[in-house]
Motif scaffolding. Structure first.
Motif, mmCIF file in Angstrom:
data_model
loop_
_atom_site.group_PDB
_atom_site.id
_atom_site.type_symbol
_atom_site.label_atom_id
_atom_site.label_comp_id
_atom_site.label_asym_id
_atom_site.label_seq_id
_atom_site.Cartn_x
_atom_site.Cartn_y
_atom_site.Cartn_z
ATOM 1 N N ASN A 1 10.212 9.015 2.057
ATOM 2 C CA ASN A 1 10.571 8.304 0.831
ATOM 3 C C ASN A 1 9.302 7.787 0.151
ATOM 4 O OD1 ASN A 1 11.192 5.644 -0.618
ATOM 5 N ND2 ASN A 1 13.214 6.568 -0.404
ATOM 6 N N PRO A 2 8.999 8.241 -1.077
ATOM 7 C CA PRO A 2 7.772 7.806 -1.754
ATOM 8 C C PRO A 2 7.654 6.289 -1.927
ATOM 9 C CG PRO A 2 8.717 9.687 -2.886
ATOM 10 C CD PRO A 2 9.728 9.253 -1.860
ATOM 11 N N ALA A 3 8.745 5.618 -2.210
ATOM 12 C CA ALA A 3 8.675 4.165 -2.403
ATOM 13 C C ALA A 3 8.369 3.451 -1.084
ATOM 14 C CB ALA A 3 9.986 3.650 -3.001
ATOM 15 N N PHE A 4 8.916 3.950 0.020
ATOM 16 C CA PHE A 4 8.617 3.383 1.334
ATOM 17 C C PHE A 4 7.142 3.602 1.666
ATOM 18 C CE2 PHE A 4 8.426 3.428 5.973
ATOM 19 C CZ PHE A 4 9.096 2.266 6.290
ATOM 20 N N SER A 5 6.658 4.807 1.427
ATOM 21 C CA SER A 5 5.236 5.110 1.671
ATOM 22 C C SER A 5 4.336 4.224 0.821
ATOM 23 C CB SER A 5 4.951 6.584 1.384
ATOM 24 O OG SER A 5 5.676 7.398 2.272
ATOM 25 N N GLN A 6 4.729 3.981 -0.423
ATOM 26 C CA GLN A 6 3.956 3.119 -1.307
ATOM 27 C C GLN A 6 3.954 1.680 -0.797
ATOM 28 O OE1 GLN A 6 2.069 4.026 -4.100
ATOM 29 N NE2 GLN A 6 1.297 1.963 -3.781
ATOM 30 N N ALA A 7 5.088 1.214 -0.300
ATOM 31 C CA ALA A 7 5.167 -0.143 0.238
ATOM 32 C C ALA A 7 4.212 -0.307 1.418
ATOM 33 C CB ALA A 7 6.600 -0.474 0.653
ATOM 34 N N LEU A 8 4.097 0.717 2.254
ATOM 35 C CA LEU A 8 3.162 0.646 3.381
ATOM 36 C C LEU A 8 1.713 0.720 2.915
ATOM 37 C CD1 LEU A 8 5.032 2.781 6.033
ATOM 38 C CD2 LEU A 8 4.715 0.304 6.005
ATOM 39 N N ALA A 9 1.432 1.567 1.940
ATOM 40 C CA ALA A 9 0.074 1.639 1.393
ATOM 41 C C ALA A 9 -0.315 0.292 0.783
ATOM 42 C CB ALA A 9 -0.026 2.749 0.353
ATOM 43 N N ASP A 10 0.613 -0.334 0.077
ATOM 44 C CA ASP A 10 0.355 -1.662 -0.497
ATOM 45 C C ASP A 10 0.110 -2.688 0.600
ATOM 46 O OD1 ASP A 10 0.706 -0.571 -3.011
ATOM 47 O OD2 ASP A 10 2.743 -1.364 -3.268
ATOM 48 N N PHE A 11 0.883 -2.608 1.682
ATOM 49 C CA PHE A 11 0.702 -3.510 2.812
ATOM 50 C C PHE A 11 -0.711 -3.370 3.382
ATOM 51 C CE2 PHE A 11 0.452 -3.729 7.425
ATOM 52 C CZ PHE A 11 0.761 -5.060 7.643
ATOM 53 N N PHE A 12 -1.116 -2.146 3.691
ATOM 54 C CA PHE A 12 -2.433 -1.932 4.300
ATOM 55 C C PHE A 12 -3.568 -2.319 3.344
ATOM 56 C CE2 PHE A 12 -0.173 0.534 7.516
ATOM 57 C CZ PHE A 12 -0.834 0.088 8.656
ATOM 58 N N ALA A 13 -3.344 -2.189 2.065
ATOM 59 C CA ALA A 13 -4.377 -2.556 1.089
ATOM 60 C C ALA A 13 -4.626 -4.055 1.071
ATOM 61 C CB ALA A 13 -3.979 -2.077 -0.303
ATOM 62 N N GLN A 14 -3.752 -4.825 1.699
ATOM 63 C CA GLN A 14 -3.910 -6.279 1.743
ATOM 64 C C GLN A 14 -4.367 -6.793 3.108
ATOM 65 O OE1 GLN A 14 -0.160 -7.882 0.465
ATOM 66 N NE2 GLN A 14 -0.195 -6.745 -1.432
ATOM 67 N N GLN A 15 -4.510 -5.915 4.096
ATOM 68 C CA GLN A 15 -4.874 -6.340 5.442
ATOM 69 C C GLN A 15 -6.394 -6.349 5.620
ATOM 70 O OE1 GLN A 15 -2.417 -7.488 7.581
ATOM 71 N NE2 GLN A 15 -1.386 -7.197 5.622
#
Length: 130
Positions: A95-109
């Motif tokens: 799911n592209p939106a799920f993948s984006q949510a994870l990419a956004d998460f990692f971009a903040q760690q």
């Protein structure tokens, strides 16, 4: 499973306390959530290592693991609840939106942010083209 020492037990506590005593409110087994978390950390870390000279420290990986587990549980009980089952959880990664949510998460760690903040530029657009 016994620990080799107090340091490993303390490190594991951050994850254990999120799952023990029925705290996992998803319909996904604890072991499956842990496997997903570990695979995500490994995948995002390997990508960061391959595309950047910045290395993510063990301490940063440990800190991200508990935060990622919390994020996964929130995603599976919230916006992506249609993946909240042992049978459907495997489809979340497509799911592209799920993948984006994870990419956004990692971009903040911490540690991951320096790499993923740059790598995710254009990431949403590439997902939308697929």
């Amino acid at each position: 499973q016994p620990y080799c020492g107090k340091e490993c037990q303390v490190r594991d506590w951050k994850i254990h306390k999120l799952l023990c005593c029925g705290k996992n409110k998803t319909d996904i087994e604890d072991d499956t959530l842990l496997m997903i978390m570990e695979l995500m950390l490994k995948n995002y870390g390997a990508t960061a290592d391959a595309r950047s000279e910045i290395k993510i420290s063990s301490r940063q990986k440990d800190a991200a693991s508990a935060a990622l587990l919390k994020k996964l549980m929130k995603l599976f009980t919230g916006e992506f609840s249609h993946f909240n089952s042992q049978q459907a959880v495997g489809d979340a990664g497509t799911n592209p939106a799920f993948s984006q949510a994870l990419a956004d998460f990692f971009a903040q760690q911490p540690g991951y942010d320096k790499v993923w903040g740059v790598l995710r530029v254009g990431y949403r657009e590439s997902l939308e083209r697929e």
